[in-house]
Design a protein around this motif. Structure first.
Motif, PDB file in Angstrom:
ATOM      1  N   LYS A 190      48.106 -18.768   5.134  1.00 28.01           N
ATOM      2  CA  LYS A 190      47.307 -19.393   6.198  1.00 28.01           C
ATOM      3  C   LYS A 190      47.945 -20.667   6.740  1.00 28.01           C
ATOM      4  N   MET A 191      49.133 -21.008   6.274  1.00 29.07           N
ATOM      5  CA  MET A 191      49.776 -22.236   6.765  1.00 29.07           C
ATOM      6  C   MET A 191      50.469 -21.988   8.102  1.00 29.07           C
ATOM      7  N   VAL A 192      50.526 -23.057   8.907  1.00 24.89           N
ATOM      8  CA  VAL A 192      51.211 -23.005  10.201  1.00 24.89           C
ATOM      9  C   VAL A 192      52.251 -24.128  10.263  1.00 24.89           C
ATOM     10  N   PRO A 193      53.555 -23.809  10.357  1.00 19.12           N
ATOM     11  CA  PRO A 193      54.122 -22.481  10.230  1.00 19.12           C
ATOM     12  C   PRO A 193      54.057 -21.978   8.793  1.00 19.12           C
ATOM     13  N   LYS A 194      54.183 -20.677   8.610  1.00 17.42           N
ATOM     14  CA  LYS A 194      54.201 -20.124   7.259  1.00 17.42           C
ATOM     15  C   LYS A 194      55.463 -20.588   6.554  1.00 17.42           C
ATOM     16  N   PRO A 195      55.334 -20.959   5.267  1.00 18.52           N
ATOM     17  CA  PRO A 195      56.545 -21.357   4.531  1.00 18.52           C
ATOM     18  C   PRO A 195      57.501 -20.177   4.368  1.00 18.52           C
ATOM     19  N   ASP A 196      58.766 -20.512   4.185  1.00 15.65           N
ATOM     20  CA  ASP A 196      59.765 -19.492   3.853  1.00 15.65           C
ATOM     21  C   ASP A 196      60.016 -19.544   2.357  1.00 15.65           C
ATOM     22  N   HIS A 197      59.715 -18.445   1.671  1.00 11.44           N
ATOM     23  CA  HIS A 197      59.960 -18.354   0.226  1.00 11.44           C
ATOM     24  C   HIS A 197      61.162 -17.457  -0.063  1.00 11.44           C
ATOM     25  N   GLY A 198      61.932 -17.136   0.978  1.00  2.92           N
ATOM     26  CA  GLY A 198      63.100 -16.269   0.782  1.00  2.92           C
ATOM     27  C   GLY A 198      62.784 -14.801   0.928  1.00  2.92           C
ATOM     28  N   GLU A 199      61.615 -14.495   1.466  1.00  2.00           N
ATOM     29  CA  GLU A 199      61.196 -13.090   1.585  1.00  2.00           C
ATOM     30  C   GLU A 199      62.266 -12.222   2.236  1.00  2.00           C
ATOM     31  N   THR A 200      62.850 -12.721   3.329  1.00  2.00           N
ATOM     32  CA  THR A 200      63.845 -11.902   4.025  1.00  2.00           C
ATOM     33  C   THR A 200      65.273 -12.411   3.797  1.00  2.00           C
ATOM     34  N   SER A 201      65.415 -13.578   3.197  1.00  2.00           N
ATOM     35  CA  SER A 201      66.760 -14.169   3.158  1.00  2.00           C
ATOM     36  C   SER A 201      67.416 -14.186   1.781  1.00  2.00           C
ATOM     37  N   TYR A 202      66.645 -14.212   0.685  1.00  2.00           N
ATOM     38  CA  TYR A 202      67.311 -14.383  -0.619  1.00  2.00           C
ATOM     39  C   TYR A 202      68.075 -13.125  -1.002  1.00  2.00           C
ATOM     40  N   LYS A 203      69.339 -13.310  -1.315  1.00  2.00           N
ATOM     41  CA  LYS A 203      70.178 -12.188  -1.738  1.00  2.00           C
ATOM     42  C   LYS A 203      70.568 -12.367  -3.192  1.00  2.00           C
ATOM     43  N   GLY A 204      70.258 -11.391  -4.026  1.00  2.00           N
ATOM     44  CA  GLY A 204      70.622 -11.490  -5.434  1.00  2.00           C
ATOM     45  C   GLY A 204      72.038 -11.007  -5.683  1.00  2.00           C
ATOM     46  N   SER A 205      72.561 -11.387  -6.856  1.00  2.00           N
ATOM     47  CA  SER A 205      73.887 -10.890  -7.245  1.00  2.00           C
ATOM     48  C   SER A 205      73.920 -10.616  -8.751  1.00  2.00           C
ATOM     49  N   GLY A 206      72.813 -10.126  -9.277  1.00  2.00           N
ATOM     50  CA  GLY A 206      72.790  -9.683 -10.676  1.00  2.00           C
ATOM     51  C   GLY A 206      72.856 -10.786 -11.712  1.00  2.00           C
ATOM     52  N   ARG A 207      72.393 -11.980 -11.365  1.00  2.00           N
ATOM     53  CA  ARG A 207      72.528 -13.116 -12.298  1.00  2.00           C
ATOM     54  C   ARG A 207      71.519 -13.088 -13.443  1.00  2.00           C
ATOM     55  N   LEU A 208      70.421 -12.326 -13.278  1.00  2.00           N
ATOM     56  CA  LEU A 208      69.379 -12.347 -14.323  1.00  2.00           C
ATOM     57  C   LEU A 208      68.990 -10.927 -14.747  1.00  2.00           C
ATOM     58  N   ILE A 209      69.959 -10.044 -14.781  1.00  2.00           N
ATOM     59  CA  ILE A 209      69.639  -8.639 -15.096  1.00  2.00           C
ATOM     60  C   ILE A 209      69.019  -8.520 -16.491  1.00  2.00           C
ATOM     61  N   GLY A 210      67.866  -7.838 -16.536  1.00  2.00           N
ATOM     62  CA  GLY A 210      67.198  -7.592 -17.816  1.00  2.00           C
ATOM     63  C   GLY A 210      66.396  -8.759 -18.354  1.00  2.00           C
ATOM     64  N   ARG A 211      66.365  -9.861 -17.623  1.00  2.00           N
ATOM     65  CA  ARG A 211      65.620 -11.026 -18.113  1.00  2.00           C
ATOM     66  C   ARG A 211      64.136 -10.840 -17.851  1.00  2.00           C
ATOM     67  N   LYS A 212      63.297 -11.592 -18.606  1.00  2.00           N
ATOM     68  CA  LYS A 212      61.842 -11.442 -18.538  1.00  2.00           C
ATOM     69  C   LYS A 212      61.224 -12.828 -18.361  1.00  2.00           C
ATOM     70  N   ALA A 213      60.607 -13.022 -17.192  1.00  2.00           N
ATOM     71  CA  ALA A 213      60.162 -14.371 -16.821  1.00  2.00           C
ATOM     72  C   ALA A 213      58.655 -14.455 -16.612  1.00  2.00           C
ATOM     73  N   LEU A 214      58.078 -15.566 -17.061  1.00  2.00           N
ATOM     74  CA  LEU A 214      56.696 -15.920 -16.707  1.00  2.00           C
ATOM     75  C   LEU A 214      56.760 -17.176 -15.842  1.00  2.00           C
ATOM     76  N   ILE A 215      56.170 -17.088 -14.651  1.00  2.00           N
ATOM     77  CA  ILE A 215      56.181 -18.215 -13.713  1.00  2.00           C
ATOM     78  C   ILE A 215      54.739 -18.578 -13.383  1.00  2.00           C
ATOM     79  N   THR A 216      54.327 -19.811 -13.668  1.00  2.00           N
ATOM     80  CA  THR A 216      52.982 -20.235 -13.277  1.00  2.00           C
ATOM     81  C   THR A 216      53.030 -20.734 -11.828  1.00  2.00           C
ATOM     82  N   GLY A 217      51.909 -20.539 -11.123  1.00  2.00           N
ATOM     83  CA  GLY A 217      51.915 -20.866  -9.698  1.00  2.00           C
ATOM     84  C   GLY A 217      52.905 -19.978  -8.962  1.00  2.00           C
ATOM     85  N   GLY A 218      53.028 -18.727  -9.404  1.00  2.00           N
ATOM     86  CA  GLY A 218      54.031 -17.821  -8.837  1.00  2.00           C
ATOM     87  C   GLY A 218      53.595 -17.142  -7.546  1.00  2.00           C
TER      88      GLY A 218
END
Ligand code: NAD
Ligand code: MG
Length: 332
Positions: free
Chosen positions: A67-95
């Motif tokens: 609902k923010m104006v403008p909407k924040p960019d969280h990398g939805e269309t831009s973040y490109k991975g390169s296999g840096r965390l393969i198989g890792r298991k993460a818990l993120i609060t406020g995710g």
């Protein structure tokens, strides 16, 4: 639901640029200098994202990114991975939103399975994040609930570890920030809520996570420039951010011998729901980030790679560190 505006490099423009660079390197670079090739990937950080003035807006706490104006960019269309965390298991609060969402998207694109915690009111934001994680073929686990409760924090860690089949990254990122002009405006209830959300939850979650964290695991706190240079209207909040910075350093010493790294991220002004749901005055919000050397607030996407770096085993000698991202001002 409409997708967020595309402020930065789209996948297509990245691909186009990469293809152009590859094509150029595969053949003699007739008429194209190295400088021109490099220039195709250059982005001016001062013009990459929206600048103030921003529209007046406010939402009830905890607020929704959608609902923010403008909407924040969280990398939805831009973040490109390169296999840096393969198989890792993460818990993120406020995710669901803000830096936590940017980290969740980036972690999934780097190959990790991700559980996110958020408040039940934030379900619309959280749904989008789970969908983005699953789109990468990774496991996305939604675990809503209030971190001000010790029993919930313990259950959250157990549920995350059970759903992910273990846990090796904990990101203590959730936070409560409500600005108050005078100390006398901060009620004991409000003070308690800030302490519980920002300090106790970090303590409870980390304590509960320890039995799951094997050598090589990482703990990351989102602290703030407020830990070092507190604003006059964020007294209680700034105290908690100093606590998070300090906890990062003591726990790095305690857990170093066990092979668990503990680091922090200290953002400056970042365009997130925290700021539009009581975190900033309207005057501050409308000019948000304008006083930084880059002349604008940061977007959560611009910090995603820091959360990745701190979790990635390639950063194996980094522990007890706090990485700043404040647009040129602030500390550390
Ligand atoms: P945000 O609103 O997107 O994220 C904060 C999250 O905290 C919310 O999404 C919510 O899920 C969670 N939360 C709050 N109270 C909770 C509770 N009782 N139980 C469970 N979850 C709860 O905003 P953000 O700016 O991305 O905030 C993330 C972190 O970044 C916070 O720790 C904040 O202090 C820190 N930070 C933000 C800024 C900034 O300018 N936005 C600057 C420095 C530090
Ligand atoms: Mg949120």
């Amino acid at each position: 639901m409409s997708s967020p505006p595309d402020f930065s490099l789209t996948r297509r423009s990245v691909l186009a640029a990469t293809t152009a660079t590859l094509a150029a390197s595969a053949m003699p670079a007739f008429g194209q200098t190295t400088t021109e090739k490099e220039a195709s990937m250059l982005e001016d950080p001062t013009t990459k994202y929206p600048k103030p003035p921003f529209e007046r807006q406010s939402q009830p706490f905890p607020g929704l990114a959608g609902k923010m104006v403008p909407k924040p960019d969280h990398g939805e269309t831009s973040y490109k991975g390169s296999g840096r965390l393969i198989g890792r298991k993460a818990l993120i609060t406020g995710g669901d939103s803000g830096m936590g969402r940017a980290a969740a998207i980036a972690y999934a694109r780097e190959g990790a399975d991700v559980a996110i915690n958020y408040l039940p009111d934030e379900e619309p934001d959280a749904r989008e994040v789970i969908a983005l994680i699953e789109k990468e073929g990774r496991k996305g686990v939604a675990l809503p609930g209030d971190l001000r409760d010790e029993a919930f924090c313990q259950k959250l860690v157990e549920d995350a570890a059970a759903a992910l089949g273990g846990l090796d990254i904990l990101v203590n990122n959730a936070g409560r920030q409500q600005q108050a002009q005078a100390l006398t405006d901060i009620t004991s209830e409000a003070f308690d809520a800030t302490m519980k959300t920002n300090i106790y939850a970090m303590f409870w979650l980390t304590k509960a996570a320890l039995k799951h964290l094997k050598p090589g695991s990482a703990i990351i706190q989102t602290t703030s420039e407020q830990a070092y240079d507190p604003s006059e209207n964020l007294v209680d909040y700034a105290m908690t951010k100093a606590a998070g910075m300090n906890f990062t350093k003591s726990m790095a010493k305690q857990l170093g011998p066990k092979g668990i790294r503990v680091n922090g991220v200290a953002p400056g002004p970042i365009w997130t729901p925290l700021q539009v749901s009581g975190g900033a005055t309207m005057e501050k919000l409308m000019q948000f980030g304008g006083d930084t050397p880059l002349g604008r607030p940061g977007q959560p996407a611009e910090l995603a790679s820091i959360y990745v770096q701190l979790a990635d085993s390639s950063a194996s000698y980094a522990t007890g560190q706090v990485y700043g991202a404040a647009g040129g001002g602030g500390q550390p």
